[in-house]
Design a protein around this motif. Structure first.
Motif, PDB file in Angstrom:
ATOM      1  N   TYR A  58       0.825  -1.208   0.000  1.00 66.82           N
ATOM      2  CA  TYR A  58       0.000   0.000   0.000  1.00 66.82           C
ATOM      3  C   TYR A  58       0.862   1.263   0.000  1.00 66.82           C
ATOM      4  CZ  TYR A  58      -3.835   3.153   1.159  1.00 66.82           C
ATOM      5  OH  TYR A  58      -4.755   4.169   1.136  1.00 66.82           O
ATOM      6  N   SER A 142     -11.252   4.560  -5.678  1.00 63.12           N
ATOM      7  CA  SER A 142      -9.891   4.310  -5.222  1.00 63.12           C
ATOM      8  C   SER A 142      -8.898   4.665  -6.329  1.00 63.12           C
ATOM      9  CB  SER A 142      -9.700   2.837  -4.834  1.00 63.12           C
ATOM     10  OG  SER A 142      -8.334   2.575  -4.581  1.00 63.12           O
ATOM     11  N   HIS A 144      -5.742   4.736  -5.738  1.00 63.41           N
ATOM     12  CA  HIS A 144      -4.658   3.770  -5.561  1.00 63.41           C
ATOM     13  C   HIS A 144      -4.811   2.662  -6.613  1.00 63.41           C
ATOM     14  CE1 HIS A 144      -2.977   5.298  -1.794  1.00 63.41           C
ATOM     15  NE2 HIS A 144      -2.115   4.293  -1.809  1.00 63.41           N
ATOM     16  N   VAL A 179      -5.871  -2.697  -0.909  1.00 65.75           N
ATOM     17  CA  VAL A 179      -6.723  -1.592  -0.450  1.00 65.75           C
ATOM     18  C   VAL A 179      -7.928  -2.103   0.335  1.00 65.75           C
ATOM     19  CG1 VAL A 179      -6.008  -0.052  -2.306  1.00 65.75           C
ATOM     20  CG2 VAL A 179      -8.032  -1.492  -2.632  1.00 65.75           C
ATOM     21  N   ASN A 184      -8.825   0.244   3.739  1.00 66.26           N
ATOM     22  CA  ASN A 184      -8.780   1.597   3.197  1.00 66.26           C
ATOM     23  C   ASN A 184      -9.841   1.853   2.134  1.00 66.26           C
ATOM     24  OD1 ASN A 184      -6.427   3.410   4.170  1.00 66.26           O
ATOM     25  ND2 ASN A 184      -5.541   1.361   4.084  1.00 66.26           N
TER      26      ASN A 184
END
Length: 237
Positions: A58, A142, A144, A179, A184
């Motif tokens: 992460y 997200s 990410h 994630v 998260n």
């Protein structure tokens, strides 16, 4: 960056709305049979070796990987660099609009009993992403997941080397899992981030193709010889 801080200022004071929207996301996941977050984390949360790996992915599998990939693309494949950077800008702009209009508290803050493994077990996280630079109510979508996917698509388009292509796919798959397992993001957040990334990648590709066609048309226009003008003899007298 200015837009991000503006949205962060708006959403930091929206805890009640972020929790309300998180409850809506959870209800949508139950309806779609995607509410896997708590169950999946319970399988790994007590194994500190696994959670340490997830935390590293992460933290170090996002910005550092993006930076290295963009540098590599810029030096070796500038057109793909432009496409990846454009896709990030488009998906990031769309993400900011969604963050402002629909702030969502992540699972770690939504009262689901999930552990925030990254914050609880890692100090490096606050070095790379200090609190002043993070928006805790920006779970949906997200980025990410989305921006890692853009890097994966760029690498797959840039190389035929099997090991590098496998590494690129692992980059996305591992972040997808991370994630969720670190509490998260919701599963839907990851899907939304991937959808935005695909949209940004597709639109940027179309814009580049249009620019190439226009450039080619312009070059052909310059290269085309001008028609000869034959003067007709005039009448005299």
């Amino acid at each position: 960056m200015i837009g991000y801080f503006g949205v962060r200022g708006l959403t930091d004071s929206s805890q009640a709305r972020a929790l309300h929207n998180a409850a809506w996301v959870e209800a949508a996941e139950r309806g779609l049979h995607l509410g896997w977050e708590s169950r999946l984390q319970s399988l790994v949360v007590d194994d500190h070796a696994i959670t340490r790996i997830l935390n590293w992915i992460y933290i170090f599998g996002h910005w550092p990987v993006i930076a290295l990939t963009l540098i590599w693309l810029l030096s070796r494949h500038p057109e793909l660099y432009a496409r990846a950077a454009g896709a990030m800008l488009l998906s990031g702009a769309a993400g900011l609009v969604i963050f402002a209009a629909f702030p969502v508290a992540p699972p770690r803050l939504a009262g689901l009993g999930m552990s925030d493994t990254v914050t609880e077990q890692s100090h490096a996280y606050r070095v790379l992403q200090p609190p002043a630079f993070t928006n805790q109510y920006a779970a949906m979508p997200s980025l990410h997941v989305g921006w890692n996917l853009i890097m994966t698509m760029a690498i797959l388009a840039a190389t035929r080397k099997v090991w590098l292509r496998v590494l690129a796919v692992a980059l996305t798959v591992s972040m997808d899992a991370t994630v969720v397992l670190t509490a998260n993001h919701y599963v839907i957040d990851a899907l939304a981030g991937a959808a935005l990334a695909h949209l940004g990648w597709h639109l940027t590709g179309r814009l580049q193709a249009r620019a190439r066609r226009q450039q080619q048309t312009t070059l052909e226009g310059f290269a085309r010889p001008s028609p000869l003008v034959v003067a007709r003899p005039g009448r005299t007298g």
